[in-house]
Design an enzyme around this catalytic site. Structure first.
Site, PDB file in Angstrom:
ATOM      1  N   CYS A  25       2.701  -5.078   6.893  1.00 26.35           N
ATOM      2  CA  CYS A  25       2.407  -4.833   5.484  1.00 26.35           C
ATOM      3  C   CYS A  25       3.582  -4.118   4.823  1.00 26.35           C
ATOM      4  O   CYS A  25       4.524  -3.698   5.487  1.00 26.35           O
ATOM      5  CB  CYS A  25       1.132  -4.015   5.331  1.00 26.35           C
ATOM      6  SG  CYS A  25      -0.353  -4.991   5.646  1.00 26.35           S
TER       7      CYS A  25
ATOM      8  N   HIS B 116       0.821  -1.209   0.000  1.00 27.51           N
ATOM      9  CA  HIS B 116       0.000   0.000   0.000  1.00 27.51           C
ATOM     10  C   HIS B 116       0.854   1.257   0.000  1.00 27.51           C
ATOM     11  O   HIS B 116       2.052   1.228   0.252  1.00 27.51           O
ATOM     12  CB  HIS B 116      -0.985   0.009   1.169  1.00 27.51           C
ATOM     13  CG  HIS B 116      -0.359   0.033   2.532  1.00 27.51           C
ATOM     14  ND1 HIS B 116       0.074   1.190   3.142  1.00 27.51           N
ATOM     15  CD2 HIS B 116      -0.102  -0.963   3.419  1.00 27.51           C
ATOM     16  CE1 HIS B 116       0.558   0.916   4.340  1.00 27.51           C
ATOM     17  NE2 HIS B 116       0.474  -0.389   4.531  1.00 27.51           N
TER      18      HIS B 116
END
Length: 173
Positions: A149, A130
């Protein structure tokens, strides 16, 4: 992960290389292989339980404006049955590991932890790639700042490559 880089290869040739931010030493990014299935633009961020309890709850207790400032909504319950709750009506000091019946959801916007685009590769670790509002961290040589992440530098370059050839998609769109 160890090199803090994302490399995109097409037909054996490198077509894109970007710096990435990966998991902190105590929340390492797992090593796995998967495929990006879809992208989400202007995503919401449903805060994972570990982050809610270990990171967010202490901040909420210290700063009554924390949730409003970061545009985080509070819900009781999950899925279609969840109900939005006024955070001022919650006794945050009474909550903990065995008593946290809420979901925290950060709305899309400039402070959203996922930035403007999320690359979904559904996997057992709930790890995805992301964007990030903390772009200054890419200048560091060691980039272990996430909770698992992978934050991608200049994510729209990656999005544009992934969506190349898709009808009705352009960088402007």
């Amino acid at each position: 992960i160890a090199g803090f880089e994302l490399t995109m290869v097409d037909r054996g040739s490198e077509v894109l290389r970007k710096r990435v931010i990966v998991g902190k030493p105590f929340r390492q990014t797992p090593v796995f292989s998967d495929q990006i299935e879809y992208l989400v633009f202007n995503p919401t961020w449903t805060v994972p339980r570990t982050i809610m309890l270990q990171d967010q709850l202490p901040q909420i207790l210290k700063d009554p404006d924390y949730l409003a400032r970061l545009n985080i909504s509070v819900y009781r319950g999950w899925g279609a049955d969840r109900v939005r709750i006024d955070p001022a009506m919650i006794d945050w000091s009474a909550l903990g590991k065995n008593n946290f019946p809420y979901q925290l959801v950060q709305e899309p916007g400039p402070q959203n932890a996922l930035g403007q685009v999320k690359f979904m590769l559904p996997n057992q670790y709930d790890v995805y790639l992301h964007d990030t509002p903390g772009r200054g961290l890419f200048a560091k040589s060691e980039r272990t700042f996430s909770s698992g992440c992978i934050r991608v530098e200049q994510p729209f370059d990656l999005a544009e490559r992934l969506l190349a050839g898709s009808p009705n998609w352009s960088r402007a769109r």
